[in-house]
Design an enzyme around this catalytic site. Structure first.
Site, PDB file in Angstrom:
ATOM      1  N   CYS A 108     -35.388  22.328 139.132  1.00  0.00           N
ATOM      2  CA  CYS A 108     -36.691  22.874 139.510  1.00  0.00           C
ATOM      3  C   CYS A 108     -36.915  24.269 138.947  1.00  0.00           C
ATOM      4  CB  CYS A 108     -36.812  22.900 141.024  1.00  0.00           C
ATOM      5  SG  CYS A 108     -36.677  21.266 141.762  1.00  0.00           S
ATOM      6  N   SER A 126     -38.705  13.822 149.666  1.00  0.00           N
ATOM      7  CA  SER A 126     -39.368  13.493 148.402  1.00  0.00           C
ATOM      8  C   SER A 126     -38.878  12.144 147.918  1.00  0.00           C
ATOM      9  CB  SER A 126     -39.070  14.572 147.356  1.00  0.00           C
ATOM     10  OG  SER A 126     -39.840  14.377 146.194  1.00  0.00           O
TER      11      SER A 126
END
Length: 390
Positions: A330, A203
């Protein structure tokens, strides 16, 4: 909010975009063409796309054609684990083995039925139990297995022995190995070919690219049987839809910068981390450092002070201008008990106080000093309350 009065020490959640990356993104925004168009504007956009692909490939030891762009690490991991990952000469995997400390994008982002999944334990430092992996692979001879182990943990920074994991997998034969390298890319050297990985996912916003862009990398002879986003056939017909060109160009620029600075930056960040750890141990000797004794990312320090709740500490530190976290970013902003620390055998009471400091490109010694001073005040307040209650 006056950013000059704050110290941002949460780079494992998101590393702020570098000025050079922002400039690259702005230039890409000015490109009018679609990378799939054949006119001059389209060719210019395509050239920018392919330049970024080459820059990212170079960072992870791959060739450009092995890179498929995605919206981030979660989509990339889901594509690998939910799609039919195949290797020439091997059947599609029917069993999945993952470590107990995987990110939710791996732990929950797959197609395998519950009875075909094995969650492998880690030791007290957070390292995968290689003896258990070897035993389970031996017990599954005759089956096609997909092993998925992250390169480095997002909470503790513990770096897994990928080369040894791949070696054990190859000894088994019908085994594919994927690594969620979201936290490792741009922080430590990673070479897909040298490690022998079949798939790697990443990412961009973890290494100073914009949010919302990532990639998967497939080794030679490894493929997905079908597109994971069906549409116009972009990204070698694996992911349909017009590419996020500004984000991709930004990720390419970030990859090039990270590759050029990798060794020196890793040493600098490790110096900050070690200095902070030493100061905290000296001034607050009761702290417990998670992953101690294991290889860790150079920028990451995860610790707890017995009796101190993470939520209380985070609020106090935030008010003092210090941005840190309790672990993964997250979980919708919630402070909850970490399954990573639970898998490492950390008690619920201690895990409830876990804090993570993660340095990055704009971190300086004064940020270290500000955090140390701020945390020492929080610890002193806790000790004072204990004394009053005694």
């Amino acid at each position: 909010m006056n950013s000059a009065m704050r110290s941002y020490l949460d780079h494992n959640a998101t590393s702020p975009v570098r000025p050079e990356v922002a400039v690259a993104v702005a230039r890409a925004l000015e490109l009018p063409g679609n990378p799939s168009s054949i006119h001059a504007e389209g060719r210019a956009a395509r050239h920018a796309l392919q330049t970024a692909r080459a820059q990212l490939a170079a960072l992870v030891g791959a060739r450009p054609e092995q890179v498929t762009f995605t919206s981030g690490g979660t989509e990339a991991a889901n594509a690998v684990l939910s799609g039919a990952l195949r290797k020439a000469g091997l059947p599609a995997p029917t069993r999945l083995m993952i470590s107990a400390t995987e990110h939710p994008c791996v732990a929950a982002g797959h197609r395998f039925a519950a009875e075909t999944i094995e969650v492998l334990p880690v030791d007290g430092a957070g390292l995968l139990r290689l003896d258990v992996l070897a035993a389970r692979l031996d017990a599954c001879r005759g089956e096609s297995v997909l092993v998925s182990v992250h390169a480095a943990n997002n909470e503790t920074g513990v770096v897994q022995p990928l080369a040894e994991i791949v070696r054990l997998a190859r000894a088994h034969g019908s085994t594919l190995v994927h690594s969620d390298a979201v936290q490792a890319v741009g922080k430590i050297p990673l070479d897909v070919a040298a490690l022998g990985l079949d798939a790697l996912t990443l990412s961009g916003h973890k290494f100073t690219a914009p949010k919302g862009v990532g990639a998967l990398v497939l080794a030679d002879g490894v493929s997905l049987e079908a597109a994971f986003l069906r549409g116009g056939g972009q990204e070698a017909r694996l992911r349909g839809g017009t590419e996020n060109l500004p984000g991709i160009v930004g990720m390419g620029e970030a990859a090039a910068i990270a590759r050029a600075a990798l060794d020196g930056e890793a040493a600098r960040l490790a110096g900050l981390r070690d200095a902070l750890e030493a100061r905290l141990r000296a001034r607050v000797p009761d702290i417990v450092v998670f992953g101690e004794g294991a290889p860790r990312l150079p920028n990451t320090l995860s610790f707890a002070l017995p009796g101190l709740e993470a939520a209380t500490a985070l609020i106090a530190l935030d008010l003092a201008g210090l941005s840190v976290s309790s672990g993964s970013a997250c979980a919708s902003g919630k402070v909850a008990r970490s399954p990573v620390l639970a898998a490492m055998g950390v008690s619920p009471a201690l895990a409830a106080g876990a804090l993570r400091v993660s340095f990055g490109w704009n971190s300086r010694p004064e940020d270290l000093e500000r955090f140390a001073a701020g945390f020492e005040r929080v610890a002193s307040s806790l000790y004072q309350r204990r004394g009053q209650a005694a």
